[in-house]
Design a protein around this motif. Structure first.
Motif, PDB file in Angstrom:
ATOM      1  N   UNK A 134       3.061  13.788 -11.380  1.00 23.50           N
ATOM      2  CA  UNK A 134       3.487  12.760 -10.420  1.00 23.50           C
ATOM      3  C   UNK A 134       2.371  11.745 -10.168  1.00 23.50           C
ATOM      4  N   UNK A 135       2.703  10.479 -10.270  1.00 24.04           N
ATOM      5  CA  UNK A 135       1.724   9.409 -10.105  1.00 24.04           C
ATOM      6  C   UNK A 135       1.230   8.845 -11.422  1.00 24.04           C
ATOM      7  N   UNK A 136       1.230   9.694 -12.460  1.00 24.35           N
ATOM      8  CA  UNK A 136       0.790   9.218 -13.759  1.00 24.35           C
ATOM      9  C   UNK A 136       1.787   8.227 -14.364  1.00 24.35           C
ATOM     10  N   UNK A 137       3.065   8.368 -14.001  1.00 15.44           N
ATOM     11  CA  UNK A 137       4.064   7.467 -14.562  1.00 15.44           C
ATOM     12  C   UNK A 137       3.826   6.032 -14.116  1.00 15.44           C
ATOM     13  N   UNK A 138       3.480   5.843 -12.841  1.00 16.54           N
ATOM     14  CA  UNK A 138       3.236   4.500 -12.344  1.00 16.54           C
ATOM     15  C   UNK A 138       1.954   3.907 -12.935  1.00 16.54           C
ATOM     16  N   UNK A 139       0.947   4.744 -13.091  1.00 12.74           N
ATOM     17  CA  UNK A 139      -0.303   4.265 -13.689  1.00 12.74           C
ATOM     18  C   UNK A 139      -0.093   3.852 -15.140  1.00 12.74           C
TER      19      UNK A 139
END
Length: 346
Positions: free
Chosen positions: A21-26
């Protein structure tokens, strides 16, 4: 890149546990920062290449005899002005992260170098041919040893331009100049006079040599320089191959086998351009066989249609299973040969 991968795709990757979670936006933010022209071919790119070809044609094979009458000094001034302005414009676009437009303009600048050298040779009295062979547009239609300085200068200018703007399309005018050089060196290899058969032989072997060189380059550079090198090499090799006449069935069958080998290379190298040339050659051979078998028959158009549908079917099958076919074929090759082959590009 982002027109093929969007936020929904990355969200599904998070749900599947592939991304945290969070890696997708980065990752999505990173992809959006990449130049849109790298790895994709947009409609605007068609305009860039078409415009470049128009300028190349205008300053090359479409140059009329009227331009020869304006004087060598004026011709040199015009050619130099074109090269300077196009190079400056290309460098400016390169700085503004417009690699495709910058690259095609740089290639156009390189393609005008022979015109400048032509004018310099005539002004300095170095022109090695007589006045009957002094029309620049003959550079694209006749084989003459006197063009060698123009071709060598084009190759050198192209290599220098690649240092300034590393864009693969600049390889094309370099490859064309080398092809012309191989034709002009035919006289050195065979003596004068030389015939069309000898020129075809030189073209074939030069094309084969160029293909081998770009196989060694492929996958070992940051930019995909091999793309245009393969196209130029195949044009020289396949063109020479098709112009060779063979009255025997064995020779025609060998022609078909060579084209089948090109189709096999398309799978191994994962380069569709080999598939295109190979399929055209095989289709031509099958069409020849069909004509011999079904000459003056109502079935002839039907057979040719079926051949065309078969070629299209092969293309579709290759498109769907390209990666799997490449892996299967490579796994069956000796280890030393696989290590010599270029790495597969996306």
């Amino acid at each position: 890149m982002t027109d093929r991968i969007d936020a929904k795709d990355l969200a599904r990757a998070v749900q599947a546990g592939i991304l945290q979670p969070g890696q997708d936006q980065a990752l999505l933010a990173f992809l959006r920062q990449q130049p849109a022209s790298r790895g994709t071919f947009q409609l605007a790119h068609v305009a860039f290449y078409f415009g470049a070809l128009l300028i190349m044609g205008a300053m090359g094979w479409l140059l009329t005899e009227a331009w020869m009458r304006i004087g060598d000094g004026a011709l040199l001034a015009v050619a130099t002005l074109y090269i300077a302005l196009l190079t400056l414009f290309a460098l400016n676009l390169h700085k503004r992260q417009q690699p495709v437009a910058a690259g095609v303009l740089a290639a156009v600048a390189v393609s005008i170098v022979p015109l400048a050298v032509f004018a310099i040779e005539r002004l300095a009295g170095w022109w090695p041919l007589d006045d009957m062979q002094a029309d620049y547009h003959h550079y694209y239609t006749y084989v003459q040893g006197g063009w060698l300085a123009m071709e060598a200068a084009t190759v050198l200018a192209g290599l220098l331009m690649l240092r300034l703007i590393p864009y693969p399309f600049i390889v094309m005018p370099i490859a064309v100049a080398l092809w012309f050089m191989s034709m002009d060196l035919t006289e050195w290899a065979y003596g004068a006079p030389f015939n069309w058969e000898q020129r075809r032989t030189v073209s074939l072997w030069f094309g084969l040599g160029m293909l081998l060189i770009f196989v060694l380059i492929d996958g070992r550079t940051r930019e995909d320089y091999a793309r245009w090198g393969y196209l130029a090499g195949l044009a020289a090799f396949w063109g020479g191959l098709n112009l060779m006449e063979s009255g025997s069935e064995l020779g025609k069958a060998l022609y078909c086998l060579i084209n089948l080998a090109l189709m096999g290379l398309a799978v191994v190298l994962r380069r569709p351009v080999f598939m295109v040339f190979g399929a055209l050659g095989v289709a031509g051979y099958l069409g020849y066989l069909s004509y011999e078998v079904f000459a003056d028959s109502l079935l002839f158009p039907l057979v040719v249609t079926l051949i065309g549908l078969g070629v299209i079917g092969l293309g579709l099958a290759y498109q769907k299973r390209r990666e799997r076919l490449s892996q299967v074929v490579r796994s069956s090759l000796p280890g030393w040969l696989v290590s010599a082959l270029p790495a597969l590009r996306d």
